[in-house]
Design an enzyme around this catalytic site. Structure first.
Site, PDB file in Angstrom:
ATOM      1  N   LYS A   1      28.907  -8.225  21.603  1.00 59.81           N
ATOM      2  CA  LYS A   1      28.128  -7.319  22.466  1.00 59.81           C
ATOM      3  C   LYS A   1      27.458  -6.156  21.732  1.00 59.81           C
ATOM      4  O   LYS A   1      27.410  -5.035  22.241  1.00 59.81           O
ATOM      5  CB  LYS A   1      29.024  -6.755  23.584  1.00 59.81           C
ATOM      6  CG  LYS A   1      29.604  -7.803  24.502  1.00 59.81           C
ATOM      7  CD  LYS A   1      30.511  -7.211  25.559  1.00 59.81           C
ATOM      8  CE  LYS A   1      31.854  -6.819  24.999  1.00 59.81           C
ATOM      9  NZ  LYS A   1      32.865  -6.543  26.032  1.00 59.81           N
TER      10      LYS A   1
ATOM     11  N   ASP B   1      39.627  -7.055  29.011  1.00 61.89           N
ATOM     12  CA  ASP B   1      39.213  -6.650  30.371  1.00 61.89           C
ATOM     13  C   ASP B   1      39.444  -7.762  31.401  1.00 61.89           C
ATOM     14  O   ASP B   1      39.770  -7.481  32.569  1.00 61.89           O
ATOM     15  CB  ASP B   1      37.754  -6.162  30.414  1.00 61.89           C
ATOM     16  CG  ASP B   1      36.750  -7.101  29.771  1.00 61.89           C
ATOM     17  OD1 ASP B   1      37.163  -8.125  29.182  1.00 61.89           O
ATOM     18  OD2 ASP B   1      35.539  -6.814  29.862  1.00 61.89           O
TER      19      ASP B   1
HETATM   20  C1  GLC Z   1      32.750 -10.284  25.266  1.00 59.24           C
HETATM   21  C2  GLC Z   1      34.101 -10.057  24.601  1.00 59.24           C
HETATM   22  C3  GLC Z   1      35.225 -10.360  25.550  1.00 59.24           C
HETATM   23  C4  GLC Z   1      35.042  -9.606  26.848  1.00 59.24           C
HETATM   24  C5  GLC Z   1      33.675  -9.904  27.446  1.00 59.24           C
HETATM   25  C6  GLC Z   1      33.425  -9.134  28.737  1.00 59.24           C
HETATM   26  O1  GLC Z   1      32.587 -11.630  25.493  1.00 59.24           O
HETATM   27  O2  GLC Z   1      34.208 -10.844  23.438  1.00 59.24           O
HETATM   28  O3  GLC Z   1      36.483 -10.033  24.972  1.00 59.24           O
HETATM   29  O4  GLC Z   1      36.057  -9.948  27.746  1.00 59.24           O
HETATM   30  O5  GLC Z   1      32.680  -9.576  26.503  1.00 59.24           O
HETATM   31  O6  GLC Z   1      33.489  -7.766  28.550  1.00 59.24           O
END
Ligand code: GLC
Length: 494
Positions: free
Chosen positions: A197, A232
């Protein structure tokens, strides 16, 4: 005689001018028609390459189920990491006391304090503060990022009022929601596998993230213990189950995308530790990294991936999540500007800037219901520096948003169906099956949300989909992390 000649010359000149003007008009019309034909062809190609008919959705869902099995089988069995969360006890409702949560995973992070009051009191009180992370810290050094977070936490702790009670002599306890792929070594420790991200913090991959945070807390002079480290999705699952016992999985559709679900511990073949008493384990799938030859991709996606901070990774996430949808649209519009002069003879310079078109702006344009598409016009002016766009061009912009958003929504639905299949909950006459959902993309992008829900119905069928519920678990991950901090508290035996 001279007069006649002059008159004839004037007539001829006028006729020649008229012919020239007509020729110019014809050429211009042809050029314009040519442009629209080109624009139409680009759009048609996009539509075809992004198509997700039911068959395709089913193929993607099956591929997801298959990869889930492979990822549970062995450590590197699949690009789906299927990470063991060490959460084998989900909240029961008995949790009590004051707990903190820190939620880091996007461009903002949040700090929370939650006063839990057991079965009767539930969440007695909660306070939350959101802080945005300066862009340079997302790609800077580890100490800088963690010091910034710890200092915000220090200010938050300092501002506590008497509604929140920490019994004398007890240390503050924190649930740390860290929304990146982590290989957990226990419920409260784990090493970072990679950043996603748009984050790329130096010297952190392979490090224990709780260690990094704990050292920063010490530097800030805060006496606080991290008792749970959770993704999360895992936090959302915990928060979801606290509210509704039938929750089986949690999905995040926000800046990034991911899923977690409750697995039978004996189905996790790669698990080497003792089987938990509960017989269950929450798995963080890290489904953003899913890829399959069934995924409908385009040259825009390939270029976006190649130019990203993490080429070749998070391919599913790059087709679906909030960080990327606007950027895909920008790339299509840029091609339309270059090849079909959609916004005039010159390519608008702003349109060449990566990530200048963010998904909330795309969503606002996509939802424009005004007769003259004035929201589209205004957003293009404000964010892309395109003034005086034609109505036809604005209509095309909306069509591009529609194709890109619906492909993402239908692929996200395919992932959910893949999980339901793995759990055997995709058939008619199943018991009530609840998916806890969180994330701004799902919450705010109405057309995306509606398309996802419609796809579930279309593919599962009326009867099976009637027992599947998707509920918004707003802020579930923050509350979930504090509930897990509570259920793994160092004072539990007290
Ligand atoms: C990205 C991260 C993951 C997280 C997701 C949503 O894919 O790698 O760990 O849960 O974003 O925030």
């Amino acid at each position: 005689m001279r007069k006649v000649l002059i008159r004839t010359a004037v007539i001829c000149a006028t006729a020649a001018a008229a012919v020239a003007v007509t020729a110019f008009v014809v050429r211009r019309r042809r050029r314009i028609n040519g442009r629209w034909a080109r624009a139409g062809a680009v759009l048609k190609e996009l539509e075809e390459q992004c198509a997700t008919p039911v068959e395709k959705v089913k193929e993607v869902a099956d591929a997801m189920t298959k990869e889930m099995h492979a990822g549970l089988e062995s450590e590197d069995g699949s690009m789906l990491k299927m990470l063991i969360s060490f959460v084998d006890r989900l909240p029961t409702g008995d949790e009590r006391g004051l707990f903190y949560a820190l939620d880091l995973g996007g461009t903002n992070f949040r700090v929370l304090r939650v006063q839990l009051g057991g079965k009767e009191g539930r969440v007695v009180n909660q306070q939350c503060e959101e802080v945005s992370i300066p862009q340079d810290l997302m790609v800077g050094g580890s100490d800088e990022l963690f010091d910034f977070i710890a200092s915000a936490l220090a200010n938050f702790v300092a501002s506590e009022d008497e509604d929140f009670h920490l019994p004398n002599g007890k240390q503050r306890e924190l649930g740390f929601t860290f929304s990146f792929p982590v290989k957990q070594t226990s419920i409260a420790s784990g090493t970072l596998i990679k950043w996603t991200k748009g984050f790329n913090v130096n010297g952190t991959v392979g490090k224990d993230v709780v260690g990094e945070l704990t050292r920063a807390l010490q530097r800030q002079g805060i006496d606080m213990q991290v008792t749970a480290l959770v993704n999360d999705t895992v936090g959302t699952l915990a928060g979801g189950i606290y509210d509704d016992n039938d929750v089986v999985a949690a999905i995040i559709l926000g800046t990034g995308t991911n899923a977690a679900y409750v697995e039978r511990a004996d189905a996790i073949k790669k698990w080497q530790g003792p089987l938990p008493n509960s017989g269950e384990m929450v798995i963080n799938m890290e489904w953003g990294n899913f890829r399959s030859s069934y995924l409908p991709t385009t040259d825009y996606d390939h270029a976006l991936d190649a130019e990203s901070l993490n080429p070749g990774q998070q391919i599913y996430e790059k087709l679906i999540s909030g960080m990327y949808l606007g950027e895909i649209v920008r790339r299509v519009l840029l091609r339309l500007a270059v090849e079909a002069a959609l916004f005039g003879d010159n390519v608008p310079p702003q349109l060449e800037v990566p990530f200048v078109l963010q998904t909330p702006v795309m969503s606002a344009m996509h939802h424009d219901t005004s007769a003259d598409l004035k929201v589209v016009g205004a957003k293009m002016q404000d964010f892309l520096g395109i003034s005086n766009s034609s109505f036809k061009a604005r209509k095309l912009v909306v069509q591009v948003c529609d194709i890109v958003a619906k492909r993402g929504a239908r692929l996200a639905a395919a992932g959910i169906i893949g999980i339901l299949k793995k759990l055997g909950c995709d058939r008619p006459n199943m018991k009530r099956t609840v998916i806890a959902m969180d994330g701004g993309l799902y919450e705010h992008y109405t057309i995306f949300r509606e398309s996802l829900l419609a796809t579930l119905k279309e593919v599962l069928g009326e009867e099976a989909s009637a027992s599947v519920l998707v509920i918004m678990a707003n802020d579930g991950s923050g509350i979930g992390a504090s509930l897990l901090a509570a259920s793994h508290s160092q004072y539990l035996e007290d």
